[in-house]
Design a protein around this motif. Structure first.
Motif, PDB file in Angstrom:
ATOM      1  N   GLY A 166       0.756  -0.988  -0.025  1.00 36.99           N
ATOM      2  CA  GLY A 166      -0.065  -0.094   0.196  1.00 36.99           C
ATOM      3  C   GLY A 166       0.811   1.115  -0.010  1.00 36.99           C
ATOM      4  N   ALA A 167       2.140   1.103  -0.015  1.00 40.51           N
ATOM      5  CA  ALA A 167       2.981   2.474   0.041  1.00 40.51           C
ATOM      6  C   ALA A 167       3.087   2.992  -1.456  1.00 40.51           C
ATOM      7  N   PRO A 168       3.344   4.441  -1.521  1.00 40.97           N
ATOM      8  CA  PRO A 168       3.709   4.886  -2.824  1.00 40.97           C
ATOM      9  C   PRO A 168       4.632   4.409  -3.532  1.00 40.97           C
ATOM     10  N   PRO A 169       4.791   4.439  -4.912  1.00 38.14           N
ATOM     11  CA  PRO A 169       5.651   3.810  -5.695  1.00 38.14           C
ATOM     12  C   PRO A 169       7.325   4.160  -5.475  1.00 38.14           C
ATOM     13  N   SER A 170       7.134   5.496  -4.932  1.00 40.96           N
ATOM     14  CA  SER A 170       8.730   6.091  -4.612  1.00 40.96           C
ATOM     15  C   SER A 170       9.190   5.445  -3.369  1.00 40.96           C
ATOM     16  N   VAL A 171       8.355   5.105  -2.633  1.00 41.09           N
ATOM     17  CA  VAL A 171       8.803   4.443  -1.175  1.00 41.09           C
ATOM     18  C   VAL A 171       8.798   2.852  -1.467  1.00 41.09           C
TER      19      VAL A 171
END
Length: 499
Positions: A348-353
């Motif tokens: 569920g994290a943003p792509p950058s993370v």
């Protein structure tokens, strides 16, 4: 300059704002600094409006929103209260600074604020400027909106050149649009030129000190920001973010003990306020500082504390970044490559993370000789890089490209192609050095320039390695990896592993 009487923001709340008082009354006076933002709403809300603006200046957005909504209940005709609510959704030096999830709510608040208007030209200017950010147009990108806001705030500041808040909010608007690729720091210097004279006249204003720290958060300007860093926590000690922010300057200057003290205080305050984002942010900076001092026991405890935190909302970038980076920093900075290779991808994290977790896994695999598997992670990083670029996120697509090149470089080294490894890692280091870091992070997990020095050591090119470590140390004073690298490159023995 006309000197306004600044009003200390305290816990002396009006009785009808009992909900806000319940949230902030911990039995001791609240200290948020001194702010005076005169408005033409009901006189009974003036002091509380000052308090809301003080909270805004310390990025205490949830508390500020509650405060401004309380004002709107007392004076339903107060357009500036709705301006305040909409401002709490606009996180100007964060990324993203205007999340899509809150944009419709902010737009609705500004439509109502515009309808209510205000009695003074100055207040109408503030409302108009924020309205430019929230204007209805499907063709405007987030960056175009922040530029429109800055341009409108330019006029507010010009027309109200003796008004402190007009100048301070304009300085923040400049910082919101400062390009991370502008190594001249032009907008930061413009903001500093506005804020430094104000700081001499209003030394207890929270926004002035806070934004000076952000403006000076670079290697070039860090020394200039040290007085503000020393002062801000004393100005607004009731705000967890104010306790943390000095560590941005301390980190730039390698003042690790100061950074540790700052973030221990911030973490404790954030925990007491139930502010998980600020608590994790302070913990990430703590891990970074502890790693530089060799305090591995403290780092291990922080990793365990983070893993024990319940219900982390990994869809929120700040939370996801810190929660992902904290254990990875420990594994990678200490060369625990098997641990790095087992890094899981956060759900569920943003792509950058997600990219940081994939990088950690790929680095661990490459450094333990699993070249084929590492190259699969390179492919995934390239996919994330393309995804971020397509979404218009230039900064994080660039950072993800650097991460991919690093894994490729170490894969080439492990695969018997040292020349290609050097080419890739040198290019990654140059690319990383050309872009300023975001405030969300104390620094790269493992600076590419340090990695280049390590690679040159492994290839027994000590003189070249020494130069790279010295360059890395100049850019990030006090970093343990660069200091150890310099010591090792200066010795004539057979130990080639830095981490």
């Amino acid at each position: 300059m006309l000197r306004l009487r600044l009003v200390p923001v305290s816990l002396l709340l009006v009785a009808s704002l009992s909900s806000a008082q319940e949230m902030h009354d911990h039995g001791i006076p609240e200290r948020l600094g001194e702010v005076s933002f005169p408005i033409s709403c009901a006189p009974s809300v003036q002091e509380e409006f000052n308090r809301g603006v003080a909270l805004l200046h310390s990025f205490a957005y949830a508390s500020a929103e509650q405060t401004f909504r309380g004002i709107a209940r007392i004076d339903p005709q107060c357009g500036m209260a709705l301006w305040g609510v909409a401002m709490t959704y606009f996180h100007q030096v964060w990324s993203p600074n205007l999340p899509l999830s809150v944009f419709p709510a902010g737009q609705e608040e500004m439509l109502e604020a515009t309808r209510l208007s205000a009695k003074s030209d100055r207040e109408r200017g503030f409302i108009h400027a924020l309205g430019a950010l929230y204007q209805e147009s499907d063709s405007l990108t987030p960056s175009m909106r922040t530029v429109a806001y800055e341009q409108a705030m330019t006029e507010v500041a010009r027309k109200n050149d003796k008004d402190v808040e007009s100048q301070v909010f304009y300085a923040l608007a400049l910082l919101a649009n400062a390009s991370p690729t502008d190594k001249t720091h032009a907008k930061q210097k413009q903001a500093i030129d506005l804020l430094e004279p104000l700081n001499r006249e209003y030394p207890n204003h929270p926004g002035i000190a806070h934004y000076l720290i952000h403006a000076c958060d670079s290697q070039e300007l860090a020394e200039r920001g040290l007085p503000a860093a020393r002062a801000y926590a004393q100005i607004a000690p009731s705000a967890p973010h104010a306790l943390h922010m000095p560590s941005h300057i301390f980190t730039r200057l390698g003042l690790w003990n100061d950074s540790i003290a700052s973030n221990l205080a911030s973490r404790q305050a954030a925990h007491q306020h139930g502010d998980m984002l600020d608590e994790l942010h302070a913990m990430d900076y703590l891990v970074y500082a502890y790693l530089q001092t060799g305090s591995d026991k403290e780092v291990r405890q922080l990793v365990q504390d983070m893993k024990a935190m319940p219900n982390l909302d990994m869809s929120r970038f700040g939370i996801a970044y810190a929660a992902t980076a904290i254990p990875i920093r420990y594994a990678v900075e200490r060369g625990r490559w098997k641990d790095a290779a087992s890094t899981g991808v956060p759900t569920g994290a943003p792509p950058s993370v997600v990219a940081i977790a994939v990088w950690s896994k790929g680095m661990g695999l490459a450094r333990t000789g699993h070249v084929k598997d590492a190259r699969e992670d390179v492919d995934r990083l390239r996919q994330i890089e393309a995804q971020l670029r397509a979404s218009g996120d230039t900064y994080w697509s660039t950072q993800t490209g650097v991460l991919a090149s690093e894994v490729m470089a170490w894969s080439a080294q492990a695969g018997g192609d040292p020349h290609q490894a050097l080419v890739l890692l040198r290019a990654a280091a140059d690319q990383e050095d050309a872009v300023e870091k975001q405030p969300v992070t104390p620094g790269p997990i493992l600076p590419a320039r340090e990695q280049l020095g390590d690679l040159l050591l492994q290839q027994e090119q000590r003189e070249l390695a020494l130069k790279e470590f010295q360059t890395a140390l100049a850019g990030a004073p006090g970093r343990r990896g660069a200091l150890l690298g310099i010591a090792q490159a200066s010795r004539h023995d057979d130990r080639a592993e830095l981490y």
